[in-house]
Design a protein around this motif. Sequence first.
Motif, mmCIF file in Angstrom:
data_model
loop_
_atom_site.group_PDB
_atom_site.id
_atom_site.type_symbol
_atom_site.label_atom_id
_atom_site.label_comp_id
_atom_site.label_asym_id
_atom_site.label_seq_id
_atom_site.Cartn_x
_atom_site.Cartn_y
_atom_site.Cartn_z
ATOM 1 N N LYS A 1 -26.007 86.251 5.039
ATOM 2 C CA LYS A 1 -24.755 86.556 5.228
ATOM 3 C C LYS A 1 -23.965 85.864 6.222
ATOM 4 C CE LYS A 1 -25.043 91.489 3.158
ATOM 5 N NZ LYS A 1 -24.342 91.105 2.190
ATOM 6 N N GLU A 2 -22.898 85.133 6.174
ATOM 7 C CA GLU A 2 -22.031 84.320 7.160
ATOM 8 C C GLU A 2 -22.092 85.202 8.483
ATOM 9 O OE1 GLU A 2 -18.618 81.186 7.797
ATOM 10 O OE2 GLU A 2 -18.922 82.490 6.049
ATOM 11 N N GLN A 3 -21.607 86.138 8.666
ATOM 12 C CA GLN A 3 -21.159 86.840 9.743
ATOM 13 C C GLN A 3 -22.537 87.098 10.653
ATOM 14 O OE1 GLN A 3 -20.917 88.294 6.743
ATOM 15 N NE2 GLN A 3 -20.728 90.685 6.715
ATOM 16 N N TYR A 4 -23.520 87.070 9.946
ATOM 17 C CA TYR A 4 -24.777 87.345 10.785
ATOM 18 C C TYR A 4 -25.557 85.912 10.907
ATOM 19 C CZ TYR A 4 -23.445 92.005 9.210
ATOM 20 O OH TYR A 4 -22.682 93.352 9.047
ATOM 21 N N CYS A 5 -25.563 85.183 9.929
ATOM 22 C CA CYS A 5 -26.322 83.960 10.118
ATOM 23 C C CYS A 5 -25.824 82.681 10.138
ATOM 24 C CB CYS A 5 -26.997 83.884 8.494
ATOM 25 S SG CYS A 5 -27.888 85.204 8.039
ATOM 26 N N ASN A 6 -24.555 82.676 10.798
ATOM 27 C CA ASN A 6 -23.912 81.460 10.807
ATOM 28 C C ASN A 6 -24.353 80.612 12.097
ATOM 29 O OD1 ASN A 6 -21.372 79.583 10.674
ATOM 30 N ND2 ASN A 6 -20.755 80.514 12.827
ATOM 31 N N GLU A 7 -24.773 81.410 13.074
ATOM 32 C CA GLU A 7 -25.413 80.529 14.265
ATOM 33 C C GLU A 7 -26.761 79.810 13.758
ATOM 34 O OE1 GLU A 7 -22.244 83.116 16.139
ATOM 35 O OE2 GLU A 7 -23.971 83.624 14.890
ATOM 36 N N LEU A 8 -27.436 80.941 13.219
ATOM 37 C CA LEU A 8 -28.861 80.405 12.597
ATOM 38 C C LEU A 8 -28.571 79.147 11.890
ATOM 39 C CD1 LEU A 8 -31.891 80.917 12.848
ATOM 40 C CD2 LEU A 8 -31.596 82.586 10.900
ATOM 41 N N THR A 9 -27.699 79.055 10.896
ATOM 42 C CA THR A 9 -27.475 78.094 9.933
ATOM 43 C C THR A 9 -27.374 76.623 10.662
ATOM 44 O OG1 THR A 9 -26.737 79.662 8.250
ATOM 45 C CG2 THR A 9 -26.104 77.380 7.975
ATOM 46 N N LYS A 10 -26.440 76.894 11.640
ATOM 47 C CA LYS A 10 -26.019 75.508 12.386
ATOM 48 C C LYS A 10 -27.253 75.042 13.311
ATOM 49 C CE LYS A 10 -20.962 76.795 13.018
ATOM 50 N NZ LYS A 10 -19.960 77.267 14.005
ATOM 51 N N PHE A 11 -27.929 76.100 13.706
ATOM 52 C CA PHE A 11 -29.119 75.761 14.431
ATOM 53 C C PHE A 11 -30.156 74.902 13.597
ATOM 54 C CE2 PHE A 11 -33.552 77.233 15.521
ATOM 55 C CZ PHE A 11 -33.799 76.684 16.795
ATOM 56 N N CYS A 12 -30.236 75.406 12.428
ATOM 57 C CA CYS A 12 -31.434 74.885 11.349
ATOM 58 C C CYS A 12 -30.935 73.759 10.940
ATOM 59 C CB CYS A 12 -31.506 75.666 10.296
ATOM 60 S SG CYS A 12 -32.481 77.599 10.508
ATOM 61 N N ALA A 13 -29.702 73.555 10.820
ATOM 62 C CA ALA A 13 -29.003 72.089 10.496
ATOM 63 C C ALA A 13 -29.470 71.069 11.516
ATOM 64 C CB ALA A 13 -27.551 72.200 10.264
#
Length: 235
Positions: free
Chosen positions: A178-190
């Motif tokens: 879910k974007e509202q919870y995983c947004n920072e982690l997604t960017k970190f992983c990128a």
Amino acid sequence: MSIAPVRHVLVFFIVAALYKEAQATCFDDPTADACKDSSSFYNDTAINTDMQSLCTAMSYMTGCNIMNDCNSKKLTGVYCQPWSLISDVCDTSTGETMSMMKGCQANYNLLCKTGTKVTGCGTPVPGMIPTKTLTQRVYDYCQIQDPKPSGCNGCAANGMGCVNPLTTLSEMCKKDAKEQYCNELTKFCALHAKDTSSTSVFGVYCNFATRASMSYVLTVVMVFAGSWHASQLSW
């Protein structure tokens, strides 16, 4: 007493004095070229001691989660080096706000001033999510998880009790990103999508993502950042 033993004693004290002076010099002025190699005045053992102190005081910090995974060999590589680990906690470039803790003030802050020549200063995991942001995401996401992962047990809104929050958020985002919870982690992983080995940052914390999807996210982030920068210049 013969001259030879006296000479040996004098040499010993001279060497000891020079060693102490070198220590004082680098802690007082880390911008000297002689301070590049910290092994003689702040070695891995000393760094690990400071890390243990920091993580005993606040075990839920992002950097402590990373340290735990390094200690268990779950995570390997350059980000498990002592200097990188203590940078995860004490460096402020990622947005982390722990630099005033005693474990940072004692050595890291003195050696890692502006202009420092000490190799190892300012080497946190790129894009690391600051503890306050990370634990808030974990706490919020835990409220709607059913069943909850073990990392949610005892996790409070202020971060207290959130055991290994980076691991916990990764587990929840794997289930449903879910974007509202995983947004920072997604960017970190990128930022870490180039190395997808099982013991890399991507392999350990980004198992909810694919390398292709992360490459797309990174491209979007870079394009957005470039557009924003251009708009600022046009004013």
